[in-house]
Design an enzyme around this catalytic site. Structure first.
Site: not given
Lengths: 178, 668
Positions: A89, A132
């Site tokens: 991530y 994101h």
């Protein structure tokens, strides 16, 4: 969250400069903290920075003419039900405003992707890289798409503390699940 | 009685050897063995005393040596031993008296003559040194050391021409000169050459250089000396050639450039060499041409680019400064302003630089170039370094607001650059905002924890802001970690900047006792430097590093003109004046108007309170130590606690003079 795209300016006119990647250490952690404070509205905790010191090549800072102007921080996450795979991530990736469009963001992202693809002799492999982006950050979305990321989900109210609360989840699959 | 029987005489010789070879225990036992049979043998008693001295038993040592001497007043050994004892306690005056007595009974004792000469040099009794060294030379004319030290004595007495004669005589006695490069011989020859120069015999010095060149290892010294002599003798063309050859070796040595200019009559020695140097218009245009061609010849030389800024004026100055500044700002040279500011003595130049830099700023913000032509796009760092330069420029002019404005802009641009916060701190310090200055430096420090320079600077700013505890905590991050009190490492390392800044901070806060200890610490360091030269009196003549030795001796002679010493002395004087003016310290005000009896009562009361406080502090210390022990066992960081303890205690500088002065006063 932060983004860069490669330069669109006429390169022939630009004076020469040097770019280099550097490790994050307890001694220069202050610079990364300063960068993240300036670049991102999120306040990162000390446990975040503790992890940064432990992920090796997956957290880097980038130097422009020997000055630290950007950085990337990732964390490895376990894939439920698998011991041989992990996801990566990208928590932060950003470059100071005056130094954008010079290829620094690309250099950081490429470094992460290259290392994610490296065959590791021991331990789990990276299955996918994801992150994101606020839905209004078109520039960033375009940037990641250029490197093979795809929008896979719109997460509503992902950033409840901001004006634009929704986020896109982008990911790039490295190893297809069987 | 003074003559020992053969067996003991042999043993005595052995114990002398033991002393030479530092086998003190064996020597001590031998001395005791002789004394069992001959308890009054003076020389043995003296030797035993000397061995005691090595075992750090001073009292016994002095007692025995004196006893031995009383037994045998005409023994050179007893006197020599007494001298050695005094010398080990650095009492050079008494030591040399003893040596002189010893020499009365053994005129030609080489060892004693040598020891005496060292003391004479250390005390700068140069006449005595010359005399003693002469005697040594007469006794051992085949020894090179004795020749060169006589020459050194003459030189230091201001008679270098006699030194030249001594060396010339010695060189004549040499039959075979070294065929391969011999460093020691080479250094002696260069020393000989330097004596000729010092004697003002420049022509001879020049010829001497030619004669010795083949035997000299230090080729650079030959070239530099020759260039200097040619210039002094007015052989301008040859001098020019010599300086050009030197520049080919090192095109960044400013002295070479100046030599070249002098050889071309392009430098007025009387003028201000930082600016224009009072050159005529013709000289000025020639010197600029010269530097233009040198820049082409040595494109990597910074000096060749920087020096012409001194000489150019008007339009020409703007033109070449423009080029220089752009280059450095593009490259990102943090020291650029330091490089430039000496030009500011000329107000005109200062204005010109300001105009140029402000022009760059406007152009960079709008067109990303140093001008609006759009021909080159500069890297973003060019804007950053321009802001950084302007902040320093306006700080120089003490325009604090503008300086801060520019440095804040720079920080906004690139908040990760350590140098920016350092300049911010400097601006604030100049404005008297010591706390804010310290905060800026601390911010800088946190950006790069492994940078010793910024850590040290930050510590200094903390001391300037009178934040002693913070300063100590900060500096110990870079002192040795493996000793009990990390702050003592700074004393050990003779970190004078710290002692001075701490002393001055204590003084500002009225902590006279602590301030005095710090200032006397500086004094102790300087005494150590003086002491440290002792070994060089033997080492340098033996190794033939004579030019370096003479420059060391001359440095030592004016050691205490060093700014650190002067500052420490000023501080100490202020402390002593305060003690004199207010002998009762902070209580002086309270005691005003009291009778003597009342004062006595007041003091007694205070002393009792102090004793009580001291007892409490001791108890606290004990508790602390116990806690520390416990935490050590737990493996936690003990260093911090130890530092804090030190700010309470006073382990620094147990100078009896200081303690006495303090004890007499109410300050502690």
């Amino acid at each position: 969250m932060g983004s860069t795209t490669t330069t669109t300016e006429d390169k022939s006119k630009a004076a020469a400069f040097r770019i280099g990647l550097g490790d994050i250490t307890p001694n220069n952690l202050g610079q990364l903290k300063r960068l993240n404070t300036v670049l991102f509205p999120v306040v990162y905790t000390s446990s975040f920075y503790k992890e940064v010191l432990e992920v090796g090549e997956f957290a880097k800072i980038i130097y422009f003419n020997d000055i630290c102007v950007g950085g990337v921080c990732c964390r490895k996450e376990n894939v439920p039900g698998s011991t041989s795979l992990q996801n990566l991530y990208i928590a932060t990736l950003g470059v100071l405003a005056p130094y954008r469009r010079l290829g620094l963001g690309s250099k950081l992202l490429k470094h992460i992707l290259e290392n994610a693809k490296l065959p590791s002799s021991s331990g789990p492999k990276i299955a996918k890289v994801y992150l994101h982006v606020q839905t209004n950050n078109e520039e960033a979305v375009e940037f990641y798409k250029k490197y093979g990321f795809e929008v896979v989900e719109k997460c509503e109210n992902y950033y409840p503390q901001f004006d634009v609360k929704d986020a896109f989840k982008l990911e790039k699959v490295l190893i297809e699940k069987n | 009685m003074k003559e020992l029987p053969p067996k003991e005489a042999n043993l005595f010789r052995e114990i002398l050897e033991c002393y030479q070879s530092k086998q003190y225990k064996r020597g001590f036992k031998g001395a005791e063995q002789i004394l069992r049979k001959f308890p009054d043998h003076g020389e043995t008693l003296a030797m035993k005393g000397l061995f005691y001295n090595q075992m750090d038993k001073k009292e016994e040592a002095y007692e025995l040596v004196k006893k031995g001497l009383r037994q045998d007043l005409k023994s050179h050994i007893c006197w020599h031993v007494f001298g050695l004892l005094y010398r080990s306690d650095k009492n050079y005056e008494e030591a040399s008296k003893c040596y002189i007595n010893a020499l009365k009974y053994d005129k030609e004792n080489i060892q004693i003559l040598r020891d005496l000469s060292l003391l004479q040099m250390q005390m700068r009794n140069l006449e005595g040194y010359l005399d003693t060294r002469h005697q040594l030379l007469e006794l051992r004319p085949q020894n090179r050391q004795y020749w060169v030290t006589v020459a050194i004595a003459y030189q230091l007495l201001g008679k270098p021409e006699l030194g030249v004669k001594v060396l010339a005589t010695y060189e004549e006695t040499l039959k075979d000169l070294p065929t391969t490069p011999d460093y020691e011989h080479s250094e002696m020859l260069l020393y000989h050459n330097s004596l000729l120069e010092e004697a003002g015999q420049i022509q001879e010095a020049l010829e001497h250089l030619d004669a010795i060149e083949k035997q000299v290892c230090d080729h650079k010294a030959i070239k530099e000396n020759r260039a200097r002599y040619l210039l002094a003798l007015g052989h301008m063309e040859e001098a020019q050639e010599a300086y050009r050859a030197l520049l080919a070796i090192n095109p960044d040595n400013v002295a070479y450039f100046e030599g070249l200019q002098k050889s071309m009559n392009l430098l007025n020695s009387s003028g201000d060499n930082r600016n224009n140097g009072k050159l005529t218009e013709e000289q000025q245009s020639k010197v600029l041409d010269l530097f233009m061609s040198l820049q082409k010849e040595y494109p990597r030389s910074n000096a060749a680019k920087r020096l012409p800024l001194r000489y150019a004026t008007g339009e020409e100055f703007v033109k070449i400064t423009d080029k220089y500044l752009r280059n450095m700002l593009r490259k990102g040279v943090p020291s650029l302003f330091v490089n430039i500011k000496s030009l500011y003595a000329d107000k005109e130049k200062q204005k010109a630089v300001e105009k140029l830099a402000l022009g760059y700023l406007a152009a960079l913000e709008k067109s990303k170039g140093f001008d609006h032509s759009g021909s080159i796009i500069e890297p973003p760092t060019a804007l950053l370094w321009t802001l950084y330069f302007l902040a320093q420029h306006f700080d120089y002019k003490r325009d604090t607001n503008k300086a801060l404005e520019y440095i804040e802009q720079a920080i906004q641009h690139t908040p990760t650059l350590v140098e920016l916060y350092m300049i911010k701190g400097r601006i604030l310090k100049h404005a008297g905002e010591y706390i804010k200055a310290m905060d800026a430096l601390n911010e800088a420090r946190q950006l790069d924890l492994q940078d010793r320079f910024i850590n040290t600077k930050c510590t200094k700013y903390m001391l300037r802001a009178d934040k002693m505890a913070e300063a100590e905590k900060t500096i110990v991050m870079f002192t040795r970690a493996d000793i009990v009190n990390p702050l003592n490492d700074l004393v050990e390392m003779q970190a004078q900047w710290f002692a001075l800044a701490a002393g001055e901070s204590h003084l500002r806060q009225g902590q006279i006792g602590r301030a005095l200890r710090r200032f006397h610490q500086i004094e102790k360091h300087f005494n150590d430097y003086t002491e440290d030269q002792f070994d060089f009196h033997t080492y340098c003549p033996r190794k033939m590093t004579l030019r370096a030795y003479v420059s060391l001796v001359r440095l030592e002679d004016q050691l205490r003109s060093h700014p650190y010493y002067v500052r420490a002395a000023h501080g100490a004087i202020q402390c002593y004046l305060t003690i004199f003016d207010k002998p009762d310290g902070e209580d002086d005000e309270a005691m005003k108007g009291m009778t003597e009896a009342e004062k006595k009562k007041f003091r007694n009361k205070k002393r009792k309170a102090e004793l009580k406080a001291q007892q409490e502090a001791e108890d606290r210390k004990k508790a602390n130590a116990a806690a520390l022990e416990a935490s050590k066992k737990a493996g936690s960081n003990a260093a911090v606690a130890l530092v804090e303890e030190d700010t309470e205690g006073r382990p620094l500088g147990r100078n009896p003079k200081v303690l006495e002065a303090l004890a007499r006063s109410g300050w502690q």
